[in-house]
Scaffold this active site. Sequence first.
Site, PDB file in Angstrom:
ATOM      1  N   TYR A 171       0.834  -1.212   0.000  1.00  0.00           N
ATOM      2  CA  TYR A 171       0.000   0.000   0.000  1.00  0.00           C
ATOM      3  C   TYR A 171       0.867   1.261   0.000  1.00  0.00           C
ATOM      4  O   TYR A 171       0.604   2.208  -0.758  1.00  0.00           O
ATOM      5  CB  TYR A 171      -0.904  -0.038   1.225  1.00  0.00           C
ATOM      6  CG  TYR A 171      -1.798   1.148   1.432  1.00  0.00           C
ATOM      7  CD1 TYR A 171      -2.915   1.361   0.626  1.00  0.00           C
ATOM      8  CD2 TYR A 171      -1.559   2.050   2.471  1.00  0.00           C
ATOM      9  CE1 TYR A 171      -3.754   2.436   0.839  1.00  0.00           C
ATOM     10  CE2 TYR A 171      -2.400   3.132   2.695  1.00  0.00           C
ATOM     11  CZ  TYR A 171      -3.491   3.324   1.879  1.00  0.00           C
ATOM     12  OH  TYR A 171      -4.319   4.402   2.093  1.00  0.00           O
ATOM     13  N   LYS A 175       0.910   4.113  -2.890  1.00  0.00           N
ATOM     14  CA  LYS A 175       0.550   5.495  -2.583  1.00  0.00           C
ATOM     15  C   LYS A 175       1.712   6.455  -2.840  1.00  0.00           C
ATOM     16  O   LYS A 175       1.505   7.613  -3.222  1.00  0.00           O
ATOM     17  CB  LYS A 175       0.064   5.597  -1.143  1.00  0.00           C
ATOM     18  CG  LYS A 175      -1.286   4.928  -0.895  1.00  0.00           C
ATOM     19  CD  LYS A 175      -2.375   5.499  -1.797  1.00  0.00           C
ATOM     20  CE  LYS A 175      -3.766   5.073  -1.377  1.00  0.00           C
ATOM     21  NZ  LYS A 175      -4.810   5.587  -2.290  1.00  0.00           N
TER      22      LYS A 175
END
Length: 302
Positions: A171, A175
């Site tokens: 993640y 991001k």
Amino acid sequence: MTGLCEGRVVVVTGAGRGIGRAHALAFAAEGARVVVNDFGVAIDGSSATEGPAQDVVDEIRCLGGEAVADTSDVADWTGAQTLIATAVDSFGSLDVLVNNAGFLRDRMLANLDEAEWDAVIRVHLKGHFAPLRHAAAYWRSEFKAGRAVDARIVNTSSGAGLQGSVGQGNYAAAKAGIAGLTLVAASEFARYGVTVNAIAPAARTRMTENAFADDMASPAEGFDAMAPENVSPLVVWLGSTESKAVTGRVFEVEGGLIRVAEGWRHGPSIDNGMRWDPTAVGAAVRDILTAAEPPVPVYGAR
């Protein structure tokens, strides 16, 4: 409401729940016509259904707004193309793309498998790039046809992407990639009349319910600092014509706080004027690190 986005056509991905739903409702409240995109999957990426997107459309219509549902997979090339076409076919144009869709498969890096890595990178990073790419193609064609373009892209990064987050290597990498993609797109799309910014929000959603407990609310003050609706005012403003001079920025937003993130930039340096001897590098590195600002700690680090 003020009609800040009156008549603008807005696509919001992942808008069936949480922050995306709040964005869709907030844009509609300001006069925008909204394409509510949601693939309708569970938090682990399973069980696609059209229900969440249509539920939000029904909410908007009950409040007197205009909206249509779209259940395309935004990380699929054709699905993203269909999404942009839905906006143009339904409302005649496209003014704003809010990339918000995502899900989690958290695990420590030593235990993270290939499928968990690929799934998160696909949904977050490709799921930003594919709609962005097809929206840009539409705006470029409008620009080349001599029609005025005053368009916006708002991407969704995260504090995990800016500082890292233990147990979220996939993640955090996705991001961080979104933040970098935002900078490049802002530079490349400026010529067509398109601004590109990103937010790094903190709010209570399905993805963060274990991180942000209910006791983060402030009932004595009548303000829930972790409510998803707190994030949307900034996004609505970034999608409006008022934000024309703002591009290539990442904003952190939480509760009533808005902060511009200052990312990688050139820091202290030493130039030897020639190739370094490895034995001299250690002292040089210690000197420049002494002069540098200390890094922000990784979320969850001990």
